[in-house]
Design a protein around this motif. Sequence first.
Motif, PDB file in Angstrom:
ATOM      1  N   ASP A 144      -6.513   5.010  -1.225  1.00  0.00           N
ATOM      2  CA  ASP A 144      -5.410   4.195  -0.717  1.00  0.00           C
ATOM      3  C   ASP A 144      -5.858   3.350   0.468  1.00  0.00           C
ATOM      4  O   ASP A 144      -5.389   2.222   0.641  1.00  0.00           O
ATOM      5  N   THR A 199       0.834  -1.208   0.000  1.00  0.00           N
ATOM      6  CA  THR A 199       0.000   0.000   0.000  1.00  0.00           C
ATOM      7  C   THR A 199       0.866   1.254   0.000  1.00  0.00           C
ATOM      8  O   THR A 199       0.623   2.196  -0.771  1.00  0.00           O
ATOM      9  N   ARG A 204      -7.614   0.513  -0.974  1.00  0.00           N
ATOM     10  CA  ARG A 204      -6.640  -0.426  -1.536  1.00  0.00           C
ATOM     11  C   ARG A 204      -5.999  -1.253  -0.428  1.00  0.00           C
ATOM     12  O   ARG A 204      -5.799  -2.459  -0.572  1.00  0.00           O
ATOM     13  N   SER A 238       1.377   4.209  -3.171  1.00  0.00           N
ATOM     14  CA  SER A 238       0.619   5.400  -2.821  1.00  0.00           C
ATOM     15  C   SER A 238       1.506   6.629  -2.808  1.00  0.00           C
ATOM     16  O   SER A 238       2.665   6.579  -2.392  1.00  0.00           O
TER      17      SER A 238
END
Length: 361
Positions: free
Chosen positions: A46, A35, A49, A39
Amino acid sequence: MTMKDSTSYFLPDFSSLAIAAKVLFMAEVIAVIFTIASSDSFAPADLRRFAFLSAYTLIVALVSLGLLRIVNRGLRQLSAIVGSLVVIALMLVAVVAVTEGLINGLYALGVIATRSPAWQLTMLVHSVLIGTVVMLLGLRYLFVSHKAQIDAKLEQEARIQALQSRIRPHFLFNSMNSIASLTRSDPARAEAALQDLADLFRVLLADARKLVPISAEQEISRQYLEIEKLRLGDRLQVQWTVSNVPRNALIPTLTLQPLLENAIYHGIEPRFGGGTVKIELWGDQSDTLNVLISNPIPEVRKHAHGRGNKIAMDNIRQRLASHFQDAASLQTFEEGDQYHVKIKMPIVRNQGDRFLAESSR
């Protein structure tokens, strides 16, 4: 070479809760790393995600643990290479199965329009490659960690064995001289003393890692004291007090004898009139074995011999820690004209539950 040998088997017990917790933790770490790597602004997207990756990695980890738990016992029958390949293969099966299940789930929920999206193959390849790298690093970590544990254990066992085998040369020489002086005046007593000395050295050369019944430890201590009485005569008096101690309780071999040797060497020998060594053993309601050995403090202390006393104490502390970790303790203290050594350790029982008869002599 098979994995039956515990010193060569480095794969963990996949049915262990501790291993499961570590695997799930690593899955979360992987989700966090991916992540952060993908990002730039840490926007709400995010977080979504991360939630997706976290769920994906946790499901892969759980499925992998389930498969590995099924074959956990069989892995121990395989060689290191074959066992590692089986682990990798099963975890890759979990990766592929979870990835395919995820795609089918997204299709069923209407998130994607087809069961075979264009990115399906790319996602599978990326998942398999990433999973393979992570698993190889994990297995490497297990191997290095296992080797470090084995090396530390072997070093500790060698040190304990060496410390146990140590015996003051003056004790051997004095004992042999005392026995030699009895060979003509009292042959029967000399023969008994030789037998006691042989038994003592047999224990000194035995496996220091084993626990022995406390009754056996008492007997070897009694034999040691009988040998010392040949030399010291009435200057050495011994008093045993035993209460509520299971006869089959197990303790590290040669726990009492070095303490008795210290008590005589530092407490009895320097005193012109000698003195009494007291040995107290008792069990309490917390299932703890207590040992208290006391000796008189000499009028003039032998400061030069303090180091020998410290080595013996450190020896016993190390052996207690190797068997019981923090559950055992050894402390020394002075009270009036007496020097005391007190040991506490858990009562480890052998079969049966008889108790040593309470005695005081």
